[in-house]
Design a protein around this motif. Structure first.
Motif, PDB file in Angstrom:
ATOM      1  N   ASN A  36       0.731  -1.156  -0.181  1.00  0.00           N
ATOM      2  CA  ASN A  36       0.024  -0.218   0.018  1.00  0.00           C
ATOM      3  C   ASN A  36       0.893   1.081  -0.032  1.00  0.00           C
ATOM      4  O   ASN A  36       0.472   2.265   0.763  1.00  0.00           O
ATOM      5  N   GLY A  37       1.879   1.163  -0.755  1.00  0.00           N
ATOM      6  CA  GLY A  37       2.823   2.357  -0.818  1.00  0.00           C
ATOM      7  C   GLY A  37       3.726   2.664   0.189  1.00  0.00           C
ATOM      8  O   GLY A  37       4.203   3.743   0.045  1.00  0.00           O
ATOM      9  N   LYS A  38       3.897   1.719   1.216  1.00  0.00           N
ATOM     10  CA  LYS A  38       4.908   1.833   2.212  1.00  0.00           C
ATOM     11  C   LYS A  38       5.710   0.717   2.018  1.00  0.00           C
ATOM     12  O   LYS A  38       5.429  -0.543   2.132  1.00  0.00           O
ATOM     13  N   TYR A  39       6.989   1.002   1.904  1.00  0.00           N
ATOM     14  CA  TYR A  39       7.873   0.154   1.438  1.00  0.00           C
ATOM     15  C   TYR A  39       9.018  -0.630   2.253  1.00  0.00           C
ATOM     16  O   TYR A  39       9.970  -1.318   2.081  1.00  0.00           O
ATOM     17  N   SER A  40       8.979  -0.110   3.533  1.00  0.00           N
ATOM     18  CA  SER A  40       9.817  -0.644   4.668  1.00  0.00           C
ATOM     19  C   SER A  40      11.070   0.254   4.783  1.00  0.00           C
ATOM     20  O   SER A  40      11.281   1.293   4.071  1.00  0.00           O
ATOM     21  N   GLY A  41      11.950  -0.071   5.785  1.00  0.00           N
ATOM     22  CA  GLY A  41      13.064   0.857   6.279  1.00  0.00           C
ATOM     23  C   GLY A  41      14.354   0.164   5.718  1.00  0.00           C
ATOM     24  O   GLY A  41      15.395   0.552   6.338  1.00  0.00           O
ATOM     25  N   ILE A  42      14.206  -1.035   5.141  1.00  0.00           N
ATOM     26  CA  ILE A  42      15.741  -1.749   4.614  1.00  0.00           C
ATOM     27  C   ILE A  42      15.742  -1.405   3.203  1.00  0.00           C
ATOM     28  O   ILE A  42      14.962  -1.568   2.576  1.00  0.00           O
ATOM     29  N   LEU A  43      17.038  -1.107   3.072  1.00  0.00           N
ATOM     30  CA  LEU A  43      17.773  -1.071   1.523  1.00  0.00           C
ATOM     31  C   LEU A  43      19.150  -1.658   1.585  1.00  0.00           C
ATOM     32  O   LEU A  43      19.871  -1.876   2.570  1.00  0.00           O
ATOM     33  N   THR A  44      19.591  -2.075   0.260  1.00  0.00           N
ATOM     34  CA  THR A  44      20.949  -2.420   0.513  1.00  0.00           C
ATOM     35  C   THR A  44      21.545  -1.584  -0.789  1.00  0.00           C
ATOM     36  O   THR A  44      20.871  -1.064  -1.748  1.00  0.00           O
ATOM     37  N   ILE A  45      22.826  -1.423  -0.483  1.00  0.00           N
ATOM     38  CA  ILE A  45      23.791  -0.651  -1.633  1.00  0.00           C
ATOM     39  C   ILE A  45      24.835  -1.473  -2.155  1.00  0.00           C
ATOM     40  O   ILE A  45      25.533  -2.549  -1.231  1.00  0.00           O
ATOM     41  N   ARG A  46      25.380  -1.429  -3.295  1.00  0.00           N
ATOM     42  CA  ARG A  46      26.766  -1.893  -3.753  1.00  0.00           C
ATOM     43  C   ARG A  46      27.614  -0.836  -4.036  1.00  0.00           C
ATOM     44  O   ARG A  46      27.264  -0.022  -4.670  1.00  0.00           O
ATOM     45  N   VAL A  47      28.993  -0.975  -3.547  1.00  0.00           N
ATOM     46  CA  VAL A  47      29.773  -0.016  -3.555  1.00  0.00           C
ATOM     47  C   VAL A  47      31.135  -0.285  -4.419  1.00  0.00           C
ATOM     48  O   VAL A  47      32.108   0.424  -4.303  1.00  0.00           O
ATOM     49  N   GLY A  48      31.083  -1.573  -4.902  1.00  0.00           N
ATOM     50  CA  GLY A  48      32.301  -1.740  -6.131  1.00  0.00           C
ATOM     51  C   GLY A  48      33.092  -2.608  -5.594  1.00  0.00           C
ATOM     52  O   GLY A  48      33.783  -3.396  -6.250  1.00  0.00           O
ATOM     53  N   SER A  49      33.548  -2.831  -4.085  1.00  0.00           N
ATOM     54  CA  SER A  49      34.535  -3.769  -3.832  1.00  0.00           C
ATOM     55  C   SER A  49      34.174  -4.004  -2.125  1.00  0.00           C
ATOM     56  O   SER A  49      33.554  -3.285  -1.583  1.00  0.00           O
ATOM     57  N   LYS A  50      34.827  -4.981  -1.749  1.00  0.00           N
ATOM     58  CA  LYS A  50      34.827  -5.407  -0.301  1.00  0.00           C
ATOM     59  C   LYS A  50      35.332  -4.277   0.487  1.00  0.00           C
ATOM     60  O   LYS A  50      35.022  -3.706   1.554  1.00  0.00           O
ATOM     61  N   ASP A  51      36.653  -4.014  -0.033  1.00  0.00           N
ATOM     62  CA  ASP A  51      37.338  -2.749   0.694  1.00  0.00           C
ATOM     63  C   ASP A  51      36.579  -1.709   0.681  1.00  0.00           C
ATOM     64  O   ASP A  51      36.516  -0.834   1.735  1.00  0.00           O
ATOM     65  N   LYS A  52      36.097  -1.181  -0.179  1.00  0.00           N
ATOM     66  CA  LYS A  52      34.986  -0.062  -0.180  1.00  0.00           C
ATOM     67  C   LYS A  52      33.726  -0.035   0.448  1.00  0.00           C
ATOM     68  O   LYS A  52      33.615   0.918   1.146  1.00  0.00           O
ATOM     69  N   ALA A  53      33.313  -1.272   0.937  1.00  0.00           N
ATOM     70  CA  ALA A  53      32.261  -1.523   1.761  1.00  0.00           C
ATOM     71  C   ALA A  53      32.784  -1.296   3.144  1.00  0.00           C
ATOM     72  O   ALA A  53      32.196  -0.432   3.829  1.00  0.00           O
ATOM     73  N   TYR A  54      34.057  -1.879   3.518  1.00  0.00           N
ATOM     74  CA  TYR A  54      34.420  -1.813   4.876  1.00  0.00           C
ATOM     75  C   TYR A  54      34.793  -0.276   5.138  1.00  0.00           C
ATOM     76  O   TYR A  54      34.427   0.153   6.228  1.00  0.00           O
ATOM     77  N   GLN A  55      35.429   0.444   4.145  1.00  0.00           N
ATOM     78  CA  GLN A  55      35.771   1.643   4.270  1.00  0.00           C
ATOM     79  C   GLN A  55      34.564   2.735   4.701  1.00  0.00           C
ATOM     80  O   GLN A  55      34.483   3.687   5.505  1.00  0.00           O
ATOM     81  N   THR A  56      33.607   2.327   3.932  1.00  0.00           N
ATOM     82  CA  THR A  56      32.453   3.188   3.818  1.00  0.00           C
ATOM     83  C   THR A  56      31.800   3.028   5.235  1.00  0.00           C
ATOM     84  O   THR A  56      31.346   4.036   5.884  1.00  0.00           O
ATOM     85  N   ILE A  57      31.650   1.698   5.768  1.00  0.00           N
ATOM     86  CA  ILE A  57      31.018   1.572   7.030  1.00  0.00           C
ATOM     87  C   ILE A  57      31.749   2.005   8.002  1.00  0.00           C
ATOM     88  O   ILE A  57      31.431   2.674   9.026  1.00  0.00           O
ATOM     89  N   ASP A  58      33.146   1.975   7.966  1.00  0.00           N
ATOM     90  CA  ASP A  58      34.017   2.572   9.100  1.00  0.00           C
ATOM     91  C   ASP A  58      34.106   4.092   9.111  1.00  0.00           C
ATOM     92  O   ASP A  58      34.210   4.790  10.148  1.00  0.00           O
ATOM     93  N   ARG A  59      33.399   4.778   8.085  1.00  0.00           N
ATOM     94  CA  ARG A  59      33.567   6.136   7.861  1.00  0.00           C
ATOM     95  C   ARG A  59      32.052   6.759   8.656  1.00  0.00           C
ATOM     96  O   ARG A  59      31.926   8.015   8.937  1.00  0.00           O
ATOM     97  N   PHE A  60      30.994   5.898   8.786  1.00  0.00           N
ATOM     98  CA  PHE A  60      29.967   6.624   9.133  1.00  0.00           C
ATOM     99  C   PHE A  60      29.927   7.044  10.664  1.00  0.00           C
ATOM    100  O   PHE A  60      30.588   6.614  11.454  1.00  0.00           O
ATOM    101  N   LYS A  61      29.347   8.068  10.658  1.00  0.00           N
ATOM    102  CA  LYS A  61      29.045   8.994  11.873  1.00  0.00           C
ATOM    103  C   LYS A  61      27.971   8.734  12.465  1.00  0.00           C
ATOM    104  O   LYS A  61      27.553   8.923  14.092  1.00  0.00           O
ATOM    105  N   VAL A  62      26.667   8.917  11.806  1.00  0.00           N
ATOM    106  CA  VAL A  62      25.414   8.705  12.364  1.00  0.00           C
ATOM    107  C   VAL A  62      24.934   7.173  12.328  1.00  0.00           C
ATOM    108  O   VAL A  62      24.458   6.585  13.477  1.00  0.00           O
ATOM    109  N   ALA A  63      25.105   6.568  11.207  1.00  0.00           N
ATOM    110  CA  ALA A  63      24.713   5.288  11.160  1.00  0.00           C
ATOM    111  C   ALA A  63      25.596   4.279  11.988  1.00  0.00           C
ATOM    112  O   ALA A  63      27.055   4.703  12.206  1.00  0.00           O
TER     113      ALA A  63
END
Length: 124
Positions: A36-63
């Motif tokens: 009914n037009g409400k899609y949840s609060g879960i999503l995924t993203i792909r960022v190109g490599s495992k290293d880039k995923a780790y780097q991104t996760i390590d840089r979050f300040k709010v999440a």
């Protein structure tokens, strides 16, 4: 989640955004009817490599890097090294999980703060 997904779908560091609330998602019309037009609060993203995923996760300040979902805070996790760590690459890929994938459980923070956090974490 939808506003964040829309932003991420235009970010140069993100190759794929998987969120049924986006019109480009292959199951958007089904999700639109079923939820009914409400899609949840879960999503995924792909960022190109495992290293880039780790780097991104390590840089979050709010999440926060936590493997659960459904919290009031925005949570991120690298599923391949946590939830799917005992799966073969083939088994994980069949489930849609790849080395460069980050799962996001969007919380109640201001979406502008989240967009800023994701942008800086992705190197934007």
């Amino acid at each position: 989640a939808k506003t964040l997904a829309e932003f991420l779908s235009t970010h140069k560091a993100v190759s794929v955004v998987n969120y049924p609330g986006l019109e480009a998602h292959p199951d958007h019309e089904v999700a639109k009817v079923q939820y009914n037009g409400k899609y949840s609060g879960i999503l995924t993203i792909r960022v190109g490599s495992k290293d880039k995923a780790y780097q991104t996760i390590d840089r979050f300040k709010v999440a926060k890097n936590v493997p659960n979902i459904g919290d009031a805070k925005t949570l991120v996790v690298h599923p391949m090294s946590t939830i799917y760590r005992e799966f073969s690459e083939t088994e994980a890929a069949e489930a849609g999980v790849f080395d460069d994938l980050i799962r996001v459980s969007v919380g109640l923070e201001n979406v502008k703060d989240l967009i800023q956090d994701f942008d800086q974490a992705l190197g934007g």
